[in-house]
Write a protein that holds these residues in place. Structure first.
Motif, PDB file in Angstrom:
ATOM      1  N   PRO A 115       0.863  -1.243   0.003  1.00 23.78           N
ATOM      2  CA  PRO A 115       0.010  -0.015   0.069  1.00 23.78           C
ATOM      3  C   PRO A 115       0.850   1.094  -0.036  1.00 23.78           C
ATOM      4  CG  PRO A 115      -0.773  -1.579   1.557  1.00 23.78           C
ATOM      5  CD  PRO A 115       0.353  -2.223   1.106  1.00 23.78           C
ATOM      6  N   THR A 116       0.260   2.248  -0.677  1.00 24.03           N
ATOM      7  CA  THR A 116       1.096   3.386  -0.918  1.00 24.03           C
ATOM      8  C   THR A 116       1.013   4.232   0.386  1.00 24.03           C
ATOM      9  OG1 THR A 116       0.998   3.521  -3.208  1.00 24.03           O
ATOM     10  CG2 THR A 116       1.320   5.785  -2.243  1.00 24.03           C
ATOM     11  N   MET A 117       2.104   5.011   0.878  1.00 23.55           N
ATOM     12  CA  MET A 117       1.846   5.716   2.163  1.00 23.55           C
ATOM     13  C   MET A 117       1.970   7.021   1.816  1.00 23.55           C
ATOM     14  SD  MET A 117       1.840   3.337   4.530  1.00 23.55           S
ATOM     15  CE  MET A 117       2.218   4.004   5.906  1.00 23.55           C
ATOM     16  N   GLN A 118       1.492   8.237   2.555  1.00 31.23           N
ATOM     17  CA  GLN A 118       1.804   9.296   2.031  1.00 31.23           C
ATOM     18  C   GLN A 118       3.217  10.020   1.973  1.00 31.23           C
ATOM     19  OE1 GLN A 118      -0.435  12.197   1.969  1.00 31.23           O
ATOM     20  NE2 GLN A 118      -2.165  10.670   2.381  1.00 31.23           N
ATOM     21  N   SER A 119       4.119   9.295   2.475  1.00 29.96           N
ATOM     22  CA  SER A 119       5.630   9.384   2.287  1.00 29.96           C
ATOM     23  C   SER A 119       6.146   8.975   0.934  1.00 29.96           C
ATOM     24  CB  SER A 119       6.368   8.719   3.521  1.00 29.96           C
ATOM     25  OG  SER A 119       6.172   7.510   3.649  1.00 29.96           O
ATOM     26  N   ASP A 120       5.225   8.258   0.271  1.00 29.31           N
ATOM     27  CA  ASP A 120       5.703   7.797  -1.208  1.00 29.31           C
ATOM     28  C   ASP A 120       5.257   8.628  -2.046  1.00 29.31           C
ATOM     29  OD1 ASP A 120       6.575   5.181  -0.245  1.00 29.31           O
ATOM     30  OD2 ASP A 120       4.517   4.523  -0.007  1.00 29.31           O
ATOM     31  N   LEU A 121       4.312   9.630  -1.696  1.00 33.75           N
ATOM     32  CA  LEU A 121       3.920  10.476  -2.805  1.00 33.75           C
ATOM     33  C   LEU A 121       4.765  11.467  -3.532  1.00 33.75           C
ATOM     34  CD1 LEU A 121       0.513  11.609  -1.446  1.00 33.75           C
ATOM     35  CD2 LEU A 121       0.988   9.619  -3.077  1.00 33.75           C
ATOM     36  N   ALA A 122       5.871  11.711  -3.078  1.00 33.43           N
ATOM     37  CA  ALA A 122       6.842  12.555  -3.818  1.00 33.43           C
ATOM     38  C   ALA A 122       7.510  11.496  -4.957  1.00 33.43           C
ATOM     39  CB  ALA A 122       8.163  12.954  -2.898  1.00 33.43           C
ATOM     40  N   TYR A 123       7.739  10.246  -4.646  1.00 24.91           N
ATOM     41  CA  TYR A 123       8.284   9.228  -5.625  1.00 24.91           C
ATOM     42  C   TYR A 123       7.035   8.915  -6.792  1.00 24.91           C
ATOM     43  CZ  TYR A 123       9.130   4.636  -7.519  1.00 24.91           C
ATOM     44  OH  TYR A 123       9.282   3.629  -8.660  1.00 24.91           O
ATOM     45  N   GLN A 180      -5.097  14.344  -5.434  1.00 25.61           N
ATOM     46  CA  GLN A 180      -6.190  12.935  -6.189  1.00 25.61           C
ATOM     47  C   GLN A 180      -5.326  11.628  -5.918  1.00 25.61           C
ATOM     48  OE1 GLN A 180      -5.525  14.845 -10.358  1.00 25.61           O
ATOM     49  NE2 GLN A 180      -7.599  13.912 -10.604  1.00 25.61           N
ATOM     50  N   HIS A 181      -3.849  11.679  -5.723  1.00 25.75           N
ATOM     51  CA  HIS A 181      -3.287  10.615  -5.244  1.00 25.75           C
ATOM     52  C   HIS A 181      -3.718  10.375  -3.555  1.00 25.75           C
ATOM     53  CE1 HIS A 181      -1.000   9.253  -8.695  1.00 25.75           C
ATOM     54  NE2 HIS A 181      -0.895  10.496  -8.938  1.00 25.75           N
ATOM     55  N   GLU A 182      -3.496  11.314  -2.892  1.00 25.50           N
ATOM     56  CA  GLU A 182      -3.852  11.585  -1.506  1.00 25.50           C
ATOM     57  C   GLU A 182      -5.194  10.761  -1.148  1.00 25.50           C
ATOM     58  OE1 GLU A 182      -3.347  15.531  -0.330  1.00 25.50           O
ATOM     59  OE2 GLU A 182      -1.381  15.223   0.303  1.00 25.50           O
ATOM     60  N   ALA A 183      -6.205  11.214  -2.017  1.00 23.50           N
ATOM     61  CA  ALA A 183      -7.817  10.694  -1.802  1.00 23.50           C
ATOM     62  C   ALA A 183      -7.662   9.396  -2.181  1.00 23.50           C
ATOM     63  CB  ALA A 183      -8.416  11.646  -2.829  1.00 23.50           C
ATOM     64  N   ALA A 184      -6.831   8.799  -3.511  1.00 22.48           N
ATOM     65  CA  ALA A 184      -6.867   7.378  -3.652  1.00 22.48           C
ATOM     66  C   ALA A 184      -6.322   6.544  -2.612  1.00 22.48           C
ATOM     67  CB  ALA A 184      -5.985   7.338  -4.785  1.00 22.48           C
ATOM     68  N   ILE A 185      -5.421   7.053  -1.802  1.00 22.17           N
ATOM     69  CA  ILE A 185      -4.747   6.157  -0.596  1.00 22.17           C
ATOM     70  C   ILE A 185      -5.891   6.127   0.247  1.00 22.17           C
ATOM     71  CG2 ILE A 185      -3.237   6.542   1.103  1.00 22.17           C
ATOM     72  CD1 ILE A 185      -1.105   7.833  -0.685  1.00 22.17           C
ATOM     73  N   ARG A 186      -6.854   7.141   0.701  1.00 23.43           N
ATOM     74  CA  ARG A 186      -7.646   7.082   1.679  1.00 23.43           C
ATOM     75  C   ARG A 186      -9.005   6.541   1.258  1.00 23.43           C
ATOM     76  NH1 ARG A 186      -6.020  12.329   1.839  1.00 23.43           N
ATOM     77  NH2 ARG A 186      -8.216  13.120   1.319  1.00 23.43           N
ATOM     78  N   PHE A 187      -9.274   6.777   0.100  1.00 23.20           N
ATOM     79  CA  PHE A 187     -10.945   6.399  -0.189  1.00 23.20           C
ATOM     80  C   PHE A 187     -10.989   4.743  -0.447  1.00 23.20           C
ATOM     81  CE2 PHE A 187     -14.450   6.263  -3.518  1.00 23.20           C
ATOM     82  CZ  PHE A 187     -15.283   6.982  -2.704  1.00 23.20           C
ATOM     83  N   GLY A 222      16.317  -6.421  -3.989  1.00 21.48           N
ATOM     84  CA  GLY A 222      16.108  -5.692  -2.908  1.00 21.48           C
ATOM     85  C   GLY A 222      14.600  -5.288  -2.762  1.00 21.48           C
ATOM     86  N   LEU A 223      13.742  -5.548  -3.732  1.00 21.33           N
ATOM     87  CA  LEU A 223      12.700  -5.274  -3.722  1.00 21.33           C
ATOM     88  C   LEU A 223      12.311  -3.628  -3.281  1.00 21.33           C
ATOM     89  CD1 LEU A 223      10.695  -8.159  -1.695  1.00 21.33           C
ATOM     90  CD2 LEU A 223      10.319  -7.420  -4.061  1.00 21.33           C
ATOM     91  N   VAL A 224      13.398  -2.918  -4.414  1.00 19.94           N
ATOM     92  CA  VAL A 224      13.121  -1.318  -4.136  1.00 19.94           C
ATOM     93  C   VAL A 224      11.794  -0.852  -4.834  1.00 19.94           C
ATOM     94  CG1 VAL A 224      15.618  -1.190  -3.534  1.00 19.94           C
ATOM     95  CG2 VAL A 224      14.452  -1.270  -6.253  1.00 19.94           C
ATOM     96  N   SER A 225      11.271   0.592  -4.679  1.00 19.81           N
ATOM     97  CA  SER A 225      10.393   0.869  -5.680  1.00 19.81           C
ATOM     98  C   SER A 225      10.738   1.177  -6.942  1.00 19.81           C
ATOM     99  CB  SER A 225       9.939   2.311  -4.962  1.00 19.81           C
ATOM    100  OG  SER A 225       9.483   2.266  -3.736  1.00 19.81           O
ATOM    101  N   VAL A 226       9.987   0.510  -8.049  1.00 17.44           N
ATOM    102  CA  VAL A 226       9.992   0.524  -9.518  1.00 17.44           C
ATOM    103  C   VAL A 226       8.674   0.943 -10.034  1.00 17.44           C
ATOM    104  CG1 VAL A 226      11.568  -1.434  -9.495  1.00 17.44           C
ATOM    105  CG2 VAL A 226       9.329  -1.972  -9.522  1.00 17.44           C
ATOM    106  N   GLY A 227       7.778   1.549  -9.457  1.00 14.03           N
ATOM    107  CA  GLY A 227       6.662   2.123  -9.953  1.00 14.03           C
ATOM    108  C   GLY A 227       5.591   1.986  -9.016  1.00 14.03           C
ATOM    109  N   PHE A 228       4.259   2.253  -9.515  1.00 16.79           N
ATOM    110  CA  PHE A 228       3.013   2.274  -8.709  1.00 16.79           C
ATOM    111  C   PHE A 228       1.806   1.623  -9.628  1.00 16.79           C
ATOM    112  CE2 PHE A 228       2.728   6.406 -10.624  1.00 16.79           C
ATOM    113  CZ  PHE A 228       1.458   6.866 -10.679  1.00 16.79           C
ATOM    114  N   LEU A 229       0.726   1.385  -8.973  1.00 20.88           N
ATOM    115  CA  LEU A 229      -0.579   1.110  -9.533  1.00 20.88           C
ATOM    116  C   LEU A 229      -1.643   1.509  -8.813  1.00 20.88           C
ATOM    117  CD1 LEU A 229      -2.121  -1.624  -8.904  1.00 20.88           C
ATOM    118  CD2 LEU A 229      -0.049  -2.842  -9.912  1.00 20.88           C
TER     119      LEU A 229
END
Length: 187
Positions: free
Chosen positions: A23-31, A52-59, A72-79
């Motif tokens: 799950p995306t966290m608020q701290s991930d939004l800059a990425y 819009q991304h903040e709302a998508a995390i909460r809704f 290393g399971l590093v961030s490579v994208g989002f969906l």
């Protein structure tokens, strides 16, 4: 959803990538915003505002995930999934953006997203739209069992005018048939 979804080892040699969704966290939004606004991605998506991304995390109707990949399971994208609470059981893959194209992360993440849609969220239909000029993504979706349903002609403004979108979907019965054929993971 607060738990990590298991890493997927792809059953196909075409996708050796290892990914997991968290799950995306608020701290991930800059990425997220940096990947979304990368000039390599802009021809294929319409970027969202941070709110819009903040709302998508909460809704509750949305699921916003970071795609983690590699050893290393590093961030490579989002969906982003939309329609998670739909009474029609029709779930949309609203957006999938991967940094390193051609590494198999997108295909592997799509496979995990299909399991989330059908197994975890009980979707009857899992759908998406893709710009007609995005041949790479269309090829991945087709090879992963999505069926083209039609074209929304010149419905989004692009850099050089208006772009058309191809609507593609997979039904739960089609997913189950692919699983029975060994084309979909059960893990």
């Amino acid at each position: 959803m607060t738990t990590m979804l298991p890493a997927a080892e792809s059953p196909s040699p075409r996708s050796p990538a290892r990914v997991r969704l968290r799950p995306t966290m608020q701290s991930d939004l800059a990425y997220v915003l940096s990947v979304e606004r990368d000039p390599a991605n802009l021809p294929y998506i319409t970027p969202w505002e941070r709110t819009q991304h903040e709302a998508a995390i909460r809704f509750p109707d949305f699921r916003h995930f970071i795609i983690e990949g590699g050893d290393g399971l590093v961030s490579v994208g989002f969906l982003i999934l939309i329609g998670c609470k739909s009474p029609n059981q029709s779930l949309e893959l609203k957006r999938m953006v991967v940094q390193d194209k051609g590494a198999g992360y997108g295909r592997a993440a799509l496979r995990v997203a299909k399991r989330v849609a059908f197994d975890d969220l009980g979707a009857h239909r899992f759908w998406l739209d893709v710009r007609t000029h995005n041949a790479r993504a269309r090829g991945v979706y087709e090879s992963e069992g999505f069926v083209a349903e039609g074209t929304l002609r010149e419905c989004v403004r692009g850099a050089d005018g208006f772009d058309s979108l191809v609507v593609m979907s997979m039904l739960q019965a089609e997913f189950a048939a692919r699983r029975a054929q060994g084309l979909e993971s059960t893990a």
